[in-house]
Design an enzyme around this catalytic site. Structure first.
Site, PDB file in Angstrom:
ATOM      1  N   LYS A   3       0.875  -1.190   0.000  1.00  0.00           N
ATOM      2  CA  LYS A   3       0.000   0.000   0.000  1.00  0.00           C
ATOM      3  C   LYS A   3       0.904   1.229   0.000  1.00  0.00           C
ATOM      4  CE  LYS A   3      -2.040   3.116   1.647  1.00  0.00           C
ATOM      5  NZ  LYS A   3      -1.763   4.473   1.094  1.00  0.00           N
ATOM      6  N   GLU A  53       8.125   2.142  11.700  1.00  0.00           N
ATOM      7  CA  GLU A  53       9.267   3.045  11.470  1.00  0.00           C
ATOM      8  C   GLU A  53       8.684   4.443  11.312  1.00  0.00           C
ATOM      9  OE1 GLU A  53      12.309   2.162  11.598  1.00  0.00           O
ATOM     10  OE2 GLU A  53      12.328   0.014  11.195  1.00  0.00           O
ATOM     11  N   CYS A  75      13.683  10.516   7.068  1.00  0.00           N
ATOM     12  CA  CYS A  75      13.425  10.352   8.508  1.00  0.00           C
ATOM     13  C   CYS A  75      14.694  10.537   9.316  1.00  0.00           C
ATOM     14  CB  CYS A  75      12.831   8.976   8.772  1.00  0.00           C
ATOM     15  SG  CYS A  75      13.820   7.668   8.050  1.00  0.00           S
ATOM     16  N   GLU A 109       9.132  17.297  13.997  1.00  0.00           N
ATOM     17  CA  GLU A 109       9.730  16.872  12.730  1.00  0.00           C
ATOM     18  C   GLU A 109       9.198  17.756  11.608  1.00  0.00           C
ATOM     19  OE1 GLU A 109       8.363  13.213  10.870  1.00  0.00           O
ATOM     20  OE2 GLU A 109      10.439  12.651  10.522  1.00  0.00           O
TER      21      GLU A 109
HETATM   22  P1  NAD Z   1       1.982   9.273   6.588  1.00  0.00           P
HETATM   23  O1  NAD Z   1       1.999   8.700   7.943  1.00  0.00           O
HETATM   24  O2  NAD Z   1       1.114  10.438   6.315  1.00  0.00           O
HETATM   25  O3  NAD Z   1       1.548   8.173   5.521  1.00  0.00           O
HETATM   26  C1  NAD Z   1       2.253   6.954   5.384  1.00  0.00           C
HETATM   27  C2  NAD Z   1       1.345   5.910   4.764  1.00  0.00           C
HETATM   28  O4  NAD Z   1       0.273   5.619   5.653  1.00  0.00           O
HETATM   29  C3  NAD Z   1       0.690   6.321   3.456  1.00  0.00           C
HETATM   30  O5  NAD Z   1       0.690   5.185   2.612  1.00  0.00           O
HETATM   31  C4  NAD Z   1      -0.726   6.694   3.877  1.00  0.00           C
HETATM   32  O6  NAD Z   1      -1.694   6.556   2.865  1.00  0.00           O
HETATM   33  C5  NAD Z   1      -0.969   5.699   4.980  1.00  0.00           C
HETATM   34  N1  NAD Z   1      -1.972   6.100   5.980  1.00  0.00           N
HETATM   35  C6  NAD Z   1      -2.385   7.351   6.309  1.00  0.00           C
HETATM   36  N2  NAD Z   1      -3.271   7.300   7.325  1.00  0.00           N
HETATM   37  C7  NAD Z   1      -3.419   5.991   7.652  1.00  0.00           C
HETATM   38  C8  NAD Z   1      -4.166   5.293   8.639  1.00  0.00           C
HETATM   39  N3  NAD Z   1      -4.950   5.933   9.504  1.00  0.00           N
HETATM   40  N4  NAD Z   1      -4.051   3.950   8.715  1.00  0.00           N
HETATM   41  C9  NAD Z   1      -3.233   3.281   7.875  1.00  0.00           C
HETATM   42  N5  NAD Z   1      -2.507   3.887   6.908  1.00  0.00           N
HETATM   43  C10 NAD Z   1      -2.592   5.224   6.799  1.00  0.00           C
HETATM   44  O7  NAD Z   1       3.525   9.567   6.265  1.00  0.00           O
HETATM   45  P2  NAD Z   1       4.141  10.307   5.017  1.00  0.00           P
HETATM   46  O8  NAD Z   1       3.786  11.763   5.140  1.00  0.00           O
HETATM   47  O9  NAD Z   1       3.807   9.573   3.757  1.00  0.00           O
HETATM   48  O10 NAD Z   1       5.718  10.117   5.251  1.00  0.00           O
HETATM   49  C11 NAD Z   1       6.499  10.958   6.009  1.00  0.00           C
HETATM   50  C12 NAD Z   1       6.730  10.369   7.383  1.00  0.00           C
HETATM   51  O11 NAD Z   1       7.344   9.083   7.270  1.00  0.00           O
HETATM   52  C13 NAD Z   1       7.694  11.188   8.237  1.00  0.00           C
HETATM   53  O12 NAD Z   1       7.172  11.305   9.534  1.00  0.00           O
HETATM   54  C14 NAD Z   1       8.964  10.342   8.244  1.00  0.00           C
HETATM   55  O13 NAD Z   1       9.789  10.533   9.362  1.00  0.00           O
HETATM   56  C15 NAD Z   1       8.417   8.972   8.197  1.00  0.00           C
HETATM   57  N6  NAD Z   1       9.449   8.041   7.720  1.00  0.00           N
HETATM   58  C16 NAD Z   1      10.076   7.233   8.628  1.00  0.00           C
HETATM   59  C17 NAD Z   1      11.092   6.366   8.214  1.00  0.00           C
HETATM   60  C18 NAD Z   1      11.799   5.467   9.194  1.00  0.00           C
HETATM   61  O14 NAD Z   1      12.500   4.559   8.757  1.00  0.00           O
HETATM   62  N7  NAD Z   1      11.666   5.663  10.487  1.00  0.00           N
HETATM   63  C19 NAD Z   1      11.458   6.333   6.860  1.00  0.00           C
HETATM   64  C20 NAD Z   1      10.802   7.181   5.968  1.00  0.00           C
HETATM   65  C21 NAD Z   1       9.798   8.031   6.408  1.00  0.00           C
END
Ligand code: NAD
Length: 481
Positions: free
Chosen positions: A176, A250, A284, A384
């Site tokens: 997804k 993560e 991240c 962040e």
């Molecule tokens: P996000 O949390 O908005 O979305 C991530 C994914 O979750 C998307 O596919 C989205 O459609 C889905 N999603 C959204 N709401 C949901 C819900 N209620 N239930 C299930 N799925 C849902 O994150 P983003 O804006 O796409 O990415 C940026 C974030 O990702 C930053 O906070 C970054 O730090 C984090 N990140 C962490 C790592 C790590 O390894 N720790 C790596 C990359 C990015």
């Protein structure tokens, strides 16, 4: 224009409600793809297909060696299609092409090759027990159907580092991807089919939060591996309570980079700038809080600001670009809001602090921004930002530096710059983070674990840790009496 569908079992299909959504090139604001906007009904179908794929003879009867060969083939196909994948990622995500072609795509291939090797090395144990006449051993069993929910910042690499170990350990998966950047993950699903992975073992539901929520809530899903924001991670934890679904999380980060008084400041400026602005700060592990010994802080800040100003800004497809666009207008506004809060709360804006105009006006470009005089309780020092915003804070002694570095809800990455061997080895032990980099950029390698403490998440990915993430331990007690 790309038009993409869902992969359910062996069929590429539209979303059940016929819904679609657009994906945009952040460098121009133009729509470049239309993808199927999956709903709960599509997730139901994907889970049924994944269960059938998991239980299928085609998958269950495959030897570990044969499974490894399939993963190796996926790695080869990623490499063969590397230029296309890198261009797709750059168009959809905005990622500078030097990153998509030299880091993101090669890392995806490398991760598949790494776990191809693991398929034949998933070992059990024999427990040395005190009960007489017992042989007690453990085997690793796949979990079943794994939902792999990914973010928009490194779409292909992050999908790969979940999918490859999920498959190496014999699971079936539902990908997804994030709604902002689905295109490279769709291509990855196609590649998995081209490689010969049996139908139903890899499924794909594109769509937004609704599809993610449906996957998390679905009782036919055995595990969710999620990379994304902390707020969504927390929602997933709540939603998983009903069936105590197994989770890998993560989440966000707020890395502190400690620049000691003996650091090589020029090397620290170069390394920190790259650590901060890699993928335009949308990482991240991005370095965001620069804790600099007071004796070096003016030198560091002026050199950092000058270097930040000199970085080429432009569309990701231009090989000269170092700073690309932010992923969306919404995210650009979010970053601008953080910069406004920094100004309002009294931080000194040294450079940047504005959207880029002129030829780049239509895209979502923001100037690299450096703040000095940042206090640790300011919003820009605590939350962040996930963009090109750098905060410099002075410190007087190591205890103060550590206290600032550790006063955060996150615990993903810490960084140390020193020329003293003892400091290089002792300081990392005192930083609350899953990974500490010493005198270098944030690096990722399939053999090294990645993950965080606190609100940065649960568990570790990569290396042998992903084998734990995607397997269950089963104990067998044999009566030898
Ligand atoms: P996000 O949390 O908005 O979305 C991530 C994914 O979750 C998307 O596919 C989205 O459609 C889905 N999603 C959204 N709401 C949901 C819900 N209620 N239930 C299930 N799925 C849902 O994150 P983003 O804006 O796409 O990415 C940026 C974030 O990702 C930053 O906070 C970054 O730090 C984090 N990140 C962490 C790592 C790590 O390894 N720790 C790596 C990359 C990015």
């Amino acid at each position: 224009m790309h038009k993409t569908q869902l992969l359910i079992g062996e069929d590429w299909v539209d979303a059940s409600a016929g819904a679609t959504a657009d994906t945009v090139d952040p460098a121009s604001g133009e729509v470049v793809g239309v993808f199927a906007d999956g709903t709960a009904a599509d997730v139901d179908a994907a889970v049924a297909a994944a269960r059938a794929g998991f239980e299928s003879d085609a998958w269950q009867s495959l030897s570990p060696d044969a499974r490894g060969k399939l993963l190796w083939k996926v790695a080869e196909l990623i490499e063969e299609n590397g230029q296309e994948l890198a261009a797709l990622e750059t168009m959809d995500q905005g990622q500078p092409i030097f990153i998509s072609s030299n880091v993101n795509v090669p890392l995806a291939a490398q991760v598949f090759r790494y776990y191809a090797g693991f398929a034949t090395k998933i070992e059990g144990k024999v427990s040395p027990v005190s009960i007489p006449n017992q042989l007690i051993y453990q085997q690793r069993a796949p979990l079943g159907v794994c939902g792999l929910i990914t973010p928009w910042n490194f779409p292909l690499a992050i999908a790969a580092w979940k999918l490859a170990p999920a498959l190496a350990t014999g699971n079936a998966a539902i990908l997804k991807p994030a709604e902002q950047t689905p295109l490279s993950t769709v291509r990855l699903a196609e590649i998995c089919r081209e490689a010969g992975i049996p139908a139903g073992v890899v499924n794909l539901v594109t769509g937004g939060p609704e599809a993610g929520q449906a996957l998390v809530a679905h009782q036919g899903v055995d595990m969710i591996s999620f990379t994304g924001s902390t707020a969504v991670g927390q929602e997933i934890v709540k939603a998983s309570a009903r069936d105590l679904k197994r989770l890998g999380l993560e989440l966000g980060g707020k890395a502190a980079s400690i620049i000691c008084d003996d650091a090589d400041v020029d090397a620290a400026v170069t390394g920190n700038l790259q650590g901060a602005l890699f993928n335009t700060g949308q990482a991240c592990g991005a370095f965001t809080r620069f804790l600099v010994h007071r004796s070096r802080v003016d030198e560091f800040t002026s050199k950092l600001a000058a270097a930040a100003d000199s970085l080429p800004i432009g569309p990701g497809r231009d090989p000269e670009t170092f700073v690309g666009p932010l992923v969306s207008e919404e995210h650009l506004n979010r970053v601008a809001g953080y910069v406004a809060s920094g100004r309002d709360q009294g931080a000194e804006l040294v450079t940047g602090g504005e959207r880029v105009g002129g030829d780049l006006e239509r895209g979502f470009f923001y100037r690299p921004t450096v703040f000095a005089g940042v206090q640790n309780d300011m919003t820009i020092a605590q939350e962040e930002i996930f963009g090109p915003v750098l905060s410099v804070m002075p410190f007087d002694d190591m205890d103060e530096a550590l206290s600032i570095a550790n006063s955060t809800v996150y615990g993903l990455v810490g960084v140390v710059w020193t020329q003293d061997l003892r400091t290089a080895h002792t300081l990392p032990q005192r930083i609350n983070a899953g990974t500490v980099f010493v005198n270098q950029l944030p690096l990722i390698d399939p053999g090294a674990p990645w993950g965080g403490l606190g609100l940065s998440g649960w568990g570790r990915e990569l290396g042998a840790y992903s084998i734990d993430e995607f397997t269950e331990t089963r104990s067998v007690f044999i009566n030898l009496a």
